[in-house]
Design an enzyme around this catalytic site. Structure first.
Site, short mmCIF file in Angstrom:
data_model
loop_
_atom_site.label_atom_id
_atom_site.label_comp_id
_atom_site.label_asym_id
_atom_site.label_seq_id
_atom_site.Cartn_x
_atom_site.Cartn_y
_atom_site.Cartn_z
N GLY A 110 0.83 -1.21 0.00
CA GLY A 110 0.00 0.00 0.00
C GLY A 110 0.86 1.24 0.00
O GLY A 110 2.05 1.18 -0.32
N ASN A 111 0.27 2.34 0.32
CA ASN A 111 1.05 3.58 0.43
C ASN A 111 0.43 4.47 1.49
O ASN A 111 -0.59 4.13 2.09
CB ASN A 111 1.15 4.28 -0.93
N HIS A 112 1.06 5.62 1.70
CA HIS A 112 0.67 6.48 2.83
C HIS A 112 -0.51 7.40 2.55
O HIS A 112 -0.83 8.24 3.37
CB HIS A 112 1.86 7.34 3.27
N ALA A 114 -3.98 7.59 -4.98
CA ALA A 114 -2.60 7.11 -5.10
C ALA A 114 -2.71 5.61 -5.39
O ALA A 114 -2.67 4.78 -4.48
CB ALA A 114 -1.83 7.38 -3.81
#
Ligand code: CTP
Length: 401
Positions: free
Chosen positions: A212-214, A279
């Protein structure tokens, strides 16, 4: 958010029994974050007290041309009051007041204010049924409509006289509804469909882990809220995010890039404006473990496949849609962002810089540069994501004007 939020509304109360409902109108307007000031005819005070109205509106109530203040007469400036208002609602409007409005018979502060104001005027008549039906009143109402004032319909039912019929003032909720619906028609994105993608996507490795990402989704959610405020019908497709969206937003939750792809393309066809703020993960594990991968077995590497580029696909399918992407860059920011406008066939891109400590993922603020397809570049200051969303839409509206 209500369309009445922040609006300055002047309520004019004339002397009819329906004046007892004026405090409810004030309450409803205030509950929708409108600012309310009140001007009333002197005899309306027999039906509802200025104290009640000033308490509810948090403003003094005006009813005479002058009044005593510390033993000195002061002028109640009807011109300033009229200029202050974004909208003047006269409720109830009696036969006498309606007639005075038509004939510019300036015998009280309410009429003087009406004659001075240049904002839209809404009139909620309240009379007994035969008075309302009288040709003189009908003629006056017709005349007010002819000169562009909005005379609301009347309600039908039990009247103060004991008679039953047409003439009641509309209920406060109905009055507010009429005004709100009219105001919505004036909003710049009224009738437009806006699609926003937001948040991260999670690409599963096994039932427990993911790539995943932030991204928090805050920027995309702020854009969806701003589109709603501007009158659009909004669809928000969000990856995992712990954020609330307004109930008027058609929100869909997804987890993976593939889920977002399917849903976004489904909604894309009907959209007028699309903003891809998500994102989206660029890669996903080739194999997804059916069970949790145990550490004893060890894992040397994860093979990855590319996810499908949602925005690029929308760029290929684009017809009437105005397509805005985001670019998250850490080097050669501007030229990389411009490359994305071309490669994804965008109308504009919002360049997000991660080089500013208070901008980007998770935080409430952002610093962006809006670049249109002609490469006109508009840098904005660091500000809250809510204000950034306003900046972005101000540019979208200019480009769509
Ligand atoms: N985007 C998308 N689908 C993807 C990847 C990106 O819709 N699979 C969209 C993002 O929502 C964003 C834009 O494409 O609006 C650019 O995303 P960004 O991560 O900056 O660039 P990428 O195209 O992924 O390229 P790179 O990571 O190499 O910079």
């Amino acid at each position: 958010m209500s369309v009445l939020s922040g609006k300055k509304i002047l309520l004019g109360i004339s002397s009819g029994i329906a004046a007892y409902k004026a405090p409810i109108i004030v309450r409803l307007l205030k509950s929708q974050a409108a600012e309310v000031k009140i001007v009333m005819t002197p005899s309306a005070k027999d039906f509802v007290t200025p104290l009640t109205l000033s308490t509810l509106s948090n403003h003094p109530v005006y009813s005479t041309f002058t009044e005593q203040l510390h033993n000195n007469p002061v002028w109640n400036d009807h011109v300033a009051l009229g200029k202050w208002a974004d909208l003047f609602l006269i409720a109830p409007a009696t036969s006498n007041t309606i007639s005075a409005m038509v004939h510019a018979k300036c015998n009280n502060l309410l009429i003087a204010t009406y004659l001075s104001c240049t904002c839209p005027v809404y009139i909620a008549p309240a009379m007994d049924l035969d008075m309302y039906a009288h040709p003189a009143n009908q003629q006056n109402i017709k005349e007010l409509n002819r000169i562009g004032k909005k005379v609301l319909p009347v309600g039908e039912g039990f009247l103060a006289s004991g008679l039953h019929g047409k003439g009641r003032m509309l209920e406060p909720e109905e009055i507010i509804h009429h005004i709100s619906e009219d105001l919505k028609l004036e909003l710049p994105l009224h009738g437009k469909k806006v699609l926003v993608t937001a948040g991260p996507t999670y690409e599963p490795i096994d039932p427990v882990r993911f790539i995943g990402n932030h991204s928090s989704g805050k920027m995309g959610f702020a854009l969806a809220e701003e589109a709603l405020r501007l009158g659009a019908q909004v669809t928000l497709i969000s990856g995992p995010a712990v954020l609330e969206a307004s109930p008027d937003i058609d929100r869909h939750n997804v987890v993976t890039a593939q889920d977002m792809y399917v849903l976004a393309l489904e909604h894309f066809t009907h959209a007028d404006i699309v903003i891809a703020a998500a994102a989206v993960a660029d890669f996903k594990p080739r194999q997804v473990g059916k069970q949790k991968i145990k550490k004893e077995g060890g894992i040397q590497s994860i093979e990855l496949d590319s996810t499908r580029d949602i925005l690029a696909q929308m760029g290929q399918l684009k017809q009437k849609q105005f397509l805005v992407g985001f670019a998250l860059e850490t080097e050669d920011e501007q030229s990389n962002a411009i490359k994305k406008i071309k490669s994804k066939n965008l109308d504009a891109i919002v360049l997000n810089s991660l080089n500013d400590p208070d901008a980007g993922f998770s935080v409430d603020s952002n610093k962006v540069t809006y670049i249109d397809k002609n490469e006109t570049t508009i840098p904005f200051e660091l500000k809250s994501k809510i204000l950034v969303a306003k900046d972005i839409f101000s540019q979208i509206l200019i480009q769509n004007a």
